[in-house]
Design an enzyme around this catalytic site. Sequence first.
Site, short mmCIF file in Angstrom:
data_model
loop_
_atom_site.label_atom_id
_atom_site.label_comp_id
_atom_site.label_asym_id
_atom_site.label_seq_id
_atom_site.Cartn_x
_atom_site.Cartn_y
_atom_site.Cartn_z
N HIS A 107 15.99 6.46 133.87
CA HIS A 107 17.26 6.06 134.47
C HIS A 107 17.22 6.27 135.99
O HIS A 107 17.76 5.45 136.76
CB HIS A 107 18.38 6.88 133.85
CG HIS A 107 19.74 6.31 134.08
ND1 HIS A 107 20.89 7.06 133.95
CD2 HIS A 107 20.16 5.07 134.45
CE1 HIS A 107 21.94 6.30 134.21
NE2 HIS A 107 21.52 5.09 134.52
N GLU A 122 15.45 3.39 137.57
CA GLU A 122 16.33 2.22 137.65
C GLU A 122 17.20 2.28 138.91
O GLU A 122 17.31 1.29 139.66
CB GLU A 122 17.21 2.15 136.41
CG GLU A 122 18.31 1.09 136.47
CD GLU A 122 19.55 1.46 135.68
OE1 GLU A 122 20.67 1.32 136.24
OE2 GLU A 122 19.41 1.90 134.53
#
EC number: 3.4.24.-
Length: 590
Positions: A41, A44
Site C-alpha cells: 500500500h 501505491e
Amino acid sequence: MIVFDNGTRVFINSSTNKDIYVGFSGFGFEKDIGGILGIAHLLEHILISFDASRFVANASTARSYMSFWCTPIRGRATSVDAVRTLISWFFDKDGLKDDFPVSKIKYHIKELENEYYFRNEVFHCMDALTFLANGDLYNGGRLSMLDRLEDIPLILRDRMRTIIGPNVVIFVRELNDVVLSLLANTFGRLPACPLTIPCTVRTIIGGKTIMMPSPFYTVMVRVEPSLHNILSILCLYEIYHLVDYETVDNKLYVTFSFIHEHDYERFLQGSGRLNLTIYKKIRLCYGDDFLMNVYLSFPCIRHDIFDYLTIVNTDTSSMISSLERDIYQSVRTGDYIVVYPNFSNTMSNTADRQLHKTVVINPNIVYASQPTTSIDLMKKQTHNEMYIKYSDAGFIDYVQLALGLRRKIHKHVHGIHIRHQFSADDIKTILESDTFMKYSKSKPAAMYQYLILSFFVSGNTIEDILQHRESVVKLCRTYKNKIVLGKQTRYDIQTLSSFVCGIFKGPSVTSEYLTDIMWKLKRKGLIYSLEFVELQKNMFYLFMFTIYPEDVTTYLSSRKLFTSRCVVVSKKGNTEDFSSMKKDIIIKLR
C-alpha cells in the site's frame, strides 16, 4: 488483445471512462505477509503522482494485485498525456523506478495511518482471509512503519524488481501508434520472468469462523482453481446477487452471503441446497474494475474474456455440476471460512495486532447428507438507478447498503444516485433484516459531518440536533437561512472520532482550490480525504477525518484565500461533549 514479447497483455476497451488502466498481479497485500505489513500500500501511494488540475486518477491495492488508472480532464489534457503520466509513475529515463528516498516516505506513512483511521471510522475495513493467512485484519500500513524507516527503501526496491511482463494487464480506451509505442517501450520491456524468486510460506487455513462486523452471514467455500470452476463462478456472479469469489495464497474460494441465519445454517448443515440454476444466456459483460480483477486474479485466463462465451453457454450444465460437487465436498469436510456478524464490544482476539474486536473459532456444524430444502438466491434484475434525497428518512441506510454491496455512490446537490440490479422486494428484505440494521448503526462516525453541517445551516441548536440524529440529514437540506460568520472562529468539542470541519468563505474560494488543498494536505500526511459542499457562493462546508486535527487546523487557518471561517475541531474520547457549540439566531420580520 495485444501480447508483447514479454507477456504483457493490452486490451482495447472503448466503453471505459479510464483512458489507461494498468494492473499488476502478485503485487498486493499478500506479498507483505512475513515482512512489514503495508509495504504494498505504501508503494501505491509513493508511485501515483499527477496534476489534479489536468487529470483524474486513482490507484488501489488488493490482496493479490495493485491497479492504477488515469484519465484527462477534457480540454486540459489529452488521452496521450494521460498515458504518459501513468507511465511516468513507473519509469524514468533510466528504466523502471526503484529508488525511493526516505525523506518522502515518512509523509506517505503518515497518510497511510490517516487512511487506516478513515476507513475504520466510516467502513468496517477488515480482511478476514488475509488475517487467517497470517496477515492481519488491516494490511494497509500503520504509523509503526516509521520504526523501520531506514529498511523500507531497500524493501521497496526489491518489490519493484519483482514486476514482470506476464503479470501486467493494460486497458486502453484508444490505441494508436503513439500509445502503442509508449507502452511497448516501457511495460513491454519488463523482464519476462523474475530476477529473483522470493521464498513463500504456504498457509493452511482450514475451517474457521471469524466473528466480525458484517451485513450478511458469509460463507467462503474453497474449490479447485480450475478454468471451469472460475468460469462457473463468473456465470453465477452475473445472474445472482451475493455471490462472489476470493483468492488468497493461490487458493480459490466461492463466497455466498445470506441475509437470514437459517439459510446459512441449512447450507452448512447440508439440509438445504443452493439453487444454482443458470436460467439465461451468459454475456460475460462486466465493468472494467471487475474485469481487471478477473485477469489479475486468474493466470489461466490468458485470452480475451469473450473468447470463453461459447464454452460457458454450451457447457453450462456440466460446469455448474462440477462446481457444485467441489462446493459440497468442501462443506462436508469443513474446508470453508465463515464470517459471522458480530457487533459486540467485549470480544477481542489477542493475536490481532490491529486490536480490532474479533474472535476466531473452529466451526462445530454437523453436516447432514440428505438435503430437504432448496435455498434460492436473489436474482439480478436489469440495471436500475435509485435516487435518494438527503431529506429521505432512510438516507443513511441506503448509503450503508451501497457500501456493504460495494456499489459506487454518485453525489449530487440534493441527493445521491446508486446503480443497482435489485428488485424492490429484495432491497426491502435486506434493509429490514436484523443483521443489516445492526451493521448500519455500528459506524456512527459518518453522521458527524451531517450533525455539524446541520448546526451551521439550520435554525436548530446543537441540543435539538443531537436529540434527532436520525432525521439530521433532513435538517441539513431544508434550510433557507443566510449564514453569517461571527467573531468566534473555532469550536472545540469531544466526540467518538477525531476530525476537523467547518465553514470557509472567500471571494476566490472555488471547488478547484479546495481540491488543491486536499492534495497538499495528503502530501503532508495530514489527511486521507476531504469532503466539501458549497452552501452559498464562495462559501463551503469542509469535513475531514484526521489523527492530526491541530496540524490540519493550523494549515487551514493560514490560507489567505479564506477571508472568513468557523472551524470545529473534534478530539476523540469515550463520551461526547458539544457544549461549546453556541450560535445566535436572528429572525427578520417583514
